[in-house]
Design a protein around this motif. Structure first.
Motif, short mmCIF file in Angstrom:
data_model
loop_
_atom_site.label_atom_id
_atom_site.label_comp_id
_atom_site.label_asym_id
_atom_site.label_seq_id
_atom_site.Cartn_x
_atom_site.Cartn_y
_atom_site.Cartn_z
N ARG A 333 0.88 -1.17 0.00
CA ARG A 333 0.00 0.00 0.00
C ARG A 333 0.91 1.22 0.00
NH1 ARG A 333 0.59 -2.16 4.74
NH2 ARG A 333 -0.97 -3.72 4.32
N ILE A 334 0.32 2.42 -0.12
CA ILE A 334 1.16 3.63 -0.07
C ILE A 334 1.89 3.66 1.28
CG2 ILE A 334 1.08 6.16 0.10
CD1 ILE A 334 0.58 5.19 -2.78
N GLY A 335 3.19 3.81 1.23
CA GLY A 335 4.01 3.87 2.45
C GLY A 335 4.65 2.55 2.81
N ASP A 336 4.40 1.52 2.03
CA ASP A 336 4.89 0.18 2.37
C ASP A 336 5.21 -0.59 1.09
OD1 ASP A 336 5.46 -2.24 3.51
OD2 ASP A 336 3.44 -2.63 4.26
N ALA A 337 6.52 -0.77 0.83
CA ALA A 337 6.95 -1.41 -0.41
C ALA A 337 7.75 -2.67 -0.11
CB ALA A 337 7.81 -0.44 -1.21
N PHE A 338 7.88 -3.53 -1.09
CA PHE A 338 8.69 -4.73 -0.95
C PHE A 338 9.30 -5.10 -2.30
CE2 PHE A 338 5.88 -7.99 -2.90
CZ PHE A 338 4.72 -7.24 -3.04
N VAL A 339 10.34 -5.95 -2.25
CA VAL A 339 11.00 -6.37 -3.49
C VAL A 339 10.55 -7.78 -3.80
CG1 VAL A 339 13.24 -6.80 -4.61
CG2 VAL A 339 13.04 -5.00 -2.88
N ARG A 340 10.27 -8.01 -5.06
CA ARG A 340 9.83 -9.35 -5.46
C ARG A 340 10.56 -9.74 -6.74
NH1 ARG A 340 5.49 -11.45 -8.60
NH2 ARG A 340 4.11 -12.92 -7.53
N ARG A 341 11.23 -10.89 -6.71
CA ARG A 341 11.80 -11.40 -7.96
C ARG A 341 10.62 -11.74 -8.86
NH1 ARG A 341 16.44 -10.44 -9.65
NH2 ARG A 341 16.65 -12.36 -10.83
N THR A 342 10.56 -11.15 -10.04
CA THR A 342 9.39 -11.31 -10.88
C THR A 342 9.84 -11.69 -12.29
OG1 THR A 342 8.39 -9.54 -9.59
CG2 THR A 342 7.23 -10.17 -11.58
N GLY A 343 9.23 -12.73 -12.82
CA GLY A 343 9.56 -13.21 -14.16
C GLY A 343 9.12 -12.19 -15.21
N LEU A 344 9.89 -12.14 -16.30
CA LEU A 344 9.55 -11.18 -17.35
C LEU A 344 8.19 -11.48 -17.96
CD1 LEU A 344 13.08 -10.94 -19.03
CD2 LEU A 344 11.96 -9.21 -17.60
N SER A 345 7.82 -12.78 -18.01
CA SER A 345 6.53 -13.11 -18.61
C SER A 345 5.39 -12.65 -17.68
CB SER A 345 6.43 -14.60 -18.91
OG SER A 345 6.70 -15.31 -17.72
N GLU A 346 5.63 -12.74 -16.36
CA GLU A 346 4.60 -12.26 -15.41
C GLU A 346 4.45 -10.74 -15.53
OE1 GLU A 346 5.39 -13.24 -11.31
OE2 GLU A 346 3.36 -12.67 -10.68
N ILE A 347 5.59 -10.07 -15.71
CA ILE A 347 5.52 -8.61 -15.88
C ILE A 347 4.75 -8.29 -17.16
CG2 ILE A 347 6.90 -6.52 -16.33
CD1 ILE A 347 9.08 -7.66 -14.53
N ALA A 348 5.06 -9.05 -18.22
CA ALA A 348 4.39 -8.79 -19.50
C ALA A 348 2.89 -8.95 -19.35
CB ALA A 348 4.94 -9.74 -20.57
N SER A 349 2.43 -10.02 -18.66
CA SER A 349 0.97 -10.15 -18.57
C SER A 349 0.35 -9.12 -17.63
CB SER A 349 0.50 -11.57 -18.22
OG SER A 349 1.43 -12.23 -17.47
N ALA A 350 1.09 -8.73 -16.56
CA ALA A 350 0.51 -7.71 -15.67
C ALA A 350 0.45 -6.34 -16.34
CB ALA A 350 1.33 -7.62 -14.37
N LEU A 351 1.35 -6.14 -17.32
CA LEU A 351 1.35 -4.84 -18.01
C LEU A 351 0.35 -4.81 -19.16
CD1 LEU A 351 5.16 -3.93 -18.41
CD2 LEU A 351 3.48 -2.75 -17.01
N GLU A 352 -0.03 -5.99 -19.64
CA GLU A 352 -0.81 -6.04 -20.88
C GLU A 352 -2.08 -5.20 -20.78
OE1 GLU A 352 -1.08 -9.82 -22.62
OE2 GLU A 352 -2.03 -9.03 -24.42
N GLY A 353 -2.23 -4.34 -21.76
CA GLY A 353 -3.44 -3.52 -21.80
C GLY A 353 -3.31 -2.22 -21.02
N LEU A 354 -2.24 -2.07 -20.20
CA LEU A 354 -2.05 -0.79 -19.51
C LEU A 354 -1.48 0.20 -20.51
CD1 LEU A 354 -0.39 -1.85 -16.11
CD2 LEU A 354 -2.75 -1.10 -16.48
N GLY A 355 -1.99 1.41 -20.52
CA GLY A 355 -1.50 2.43 -21.45
C GLY A 355 -1.71 1.98 -22.89
N ARG A 356 -0.88 2.49 -23.77
CA ARG A 356 -0.99 2.13 -25.18
C ARG A 356 -0.28 0.80 -25.40
NH1 ARG A 356 1.42 3.71 -29.97
NH2 ARG A 356 2.90 5.22 -29.13
N TRP A 357 -0.84 -0.07 -26.14
CA TRP A 357 -0.33 -1.43 -26.29
C TRP A 357 -0.61 -1.90 -27.71
CZ3 TRP A 357 2.11 -4.32 -22.48
CH2 TRP A 357 2.33 -5.66 -22.78
N THR A 358 0.44 -2.30 -28.43
CA THR A 358 0.15 -2.79 -29.79
C THR A 358 0.49 -4.27 -29.88
OG1 THR A 358 2.36 -2.11 -30.47
CG2 THR A 358 0.54 -0.61 -30.95
#
Ligand code: NAD
Ligand code: GLY
Length: 358
Positions: A333-358
């Motif tokens: 939440r705001i004020g509380d962050a953590f580090v997470r090893r994240t796979g590039l494919s997981e990042i790709a799906s979490a980003l999909e559709g955010l902002g402009r996407w072709t």
């Protein structure tokens, strides 16, 4: 001069003070005088903009305390945080006869701080240096914590060293001549501190009128100093300071380091990281919107207008990509962050559709 606020970064025998006040440049000479242990001149590494505006004030203060000094003045800009900029600084040190017992002053923004700090770290295997940061970004972030570096043609900050300053002298009055865009550039990092560590700072930044800049700078330096005390070498907690930076760096890379200032790219990256976290179910819903509001209040654009899908190759070539995973800093939440090893494919799906996407 406003009352001097003082923080100490407690790193044992490498501990140092951060002094913050409006008008503190007037005391530069008396502050560095006790650090001198050789007769040679102090080298003041600076850029043309900063020296053009503040050479009289800095020179008068150093001279009044009997500090012998010579300026090494570089052209402004990231291009000088380079092998050729470093060669200019080394030439200057050699010409002045700076020794390992000598002292060097970095007088400028993050470019000068990183370059001069790296030159000091490597000069005769380590000369002491003082940071006198002149941009908001440098006052809240780059002057504290001892990360020094130059860029190589192969990438940003590739040659670097941890080398803590002996003192940080922050004159908040110097921000009076800073262009508006540079203030916004620094505000993005200020909002970051609130997002990762201090809900109260974040809330204060969302109010009008907001908190006074010297108080904000003090709070950011306090947060960074505490993090650096616990994780000087960036193996754990210090990575939290990279919130918004993984995607921000990808945006900077994508724009050829020319379209956006670092803080502008980090603002986009922060909103994207919070939105991703919400989609992954790890970030409290509404956090991305809160970030958007606060960043926009400080004049920053918040929604990356480029094609988000085009950031993925830049993430894959991130220097911290190991085995297809990067360290993503996410918010609980705001004020509380953590580090997470994240796979590039997981990042790709979490980003999909955010902002402009072709
Ligand atoms: P910068 O040093 O290029 O300064 C921005 C511009 O403002 C320059 O044109 C400069 O001449 C001008 N300027 C500086 N002070 C001024 C003043 N008081 N009045 C008028 N003009 C002034 O940019 P920056 O944003 O301060 O620093 C960016 C650099 O910092 C990057 O290289 C980045 O990698 C580095 N950085 C390092 C760390 C770290 O922990 N070491 C953290 C964040 C960023
Ligand atoms: N600016 C990130 C750090 O100092 O770790």
């Amino acid at each position: 001069m406003s009352p001097v606020k003082k923080l100490t970064v407690g790193l044992g025998e490498r501990r140092y003070d951060i002094l913050i006040a409006e008008g503190l440049l007037r005391d530069l000479g008396s502050l560095v005088r006790p650090l001198l242990s050789s007769d040679g001149p102090v080298a003041v590494v600076t850029d043309e903009n900063v020296w053009g505006a503040y050479s009289d004030a800095a020179s008068a203060s150093l001279a009044a305390s009997g500090v012998k000094f010579e300026p090494i003045v570089l052209p402004p800009g990231e291009g000088n945080k380079s092998m050729s900029g470093l060669a200019t600084v080394y030439d200057g040190f050699a010409g002045l006869g700076v020794t390992r017992n000598g002292l060097v002053i970095a007088f400028g923004g993050g470019v000068i701080g990183d370059l001069c700090g790296f030159a000091a770290a490597t000069w005769m295997r380590g000369a002491r240096f003082v940071q006198v940061p002149t941009t908001l970004l440098a006052q809240v972030d780059s002057s504290v914590g001892g990360k020094t570096a130059i860029n190589l043609p192969q990438g940003k900050n590739l040659a670097g060293a941890f080398h803590q300053p002996s003192l940080v002298v922050i004159d908040t009055g110097l921000l009076g001549t800073l262009p508006d865009r540079e203030i916004k550039n620094g505000m993005s990092e200020v909002v970051k501190y609130g997002a990762i560590r201090s809900e109260s700072l974040f809330e204060a930044l969302g109010r009008r009128p907001g908190p006074e800049l010297p108080d904000v700078i003090f709070e950011c330096c306090r947060i960074k100093g505490e993090i650096v005390e616990r994780d000087e070498r960036d193996f754990g907690e210090r990575m939290l300071l990279n919130f918004g930076h993984t995607l921000g760096h990808a945006i900077e890379r994508q724009s050829g380091y020319e379209g956006y200032r670092h803080g502008e790219a980090v603002a986009f990256g922060s909103v994207l990281a919070a939105s991703m976290g919400e989609r992954m179910g790890v970030t409290e819903p509404g956090s991305a919107e809160a970030l958007r509001r606060t960043l926009a209040l400080h004049g920053l654009e918040t929604d990356y207008p480029g094609d988000v899908s085009e950031l993925l190759p830049a993430l894959a070539s991130d220097k911290k990509n190991l085995g297809g995973e990067v360290n993503m800093v996410l918010l609980r939440r705001i004020g509380d962050a953590f580090v997470r090893r994240t796979g590039l494919s997981e990042i790709a799906s979490a980003l999909e559709g955010l902002g402009r996407w072709t």
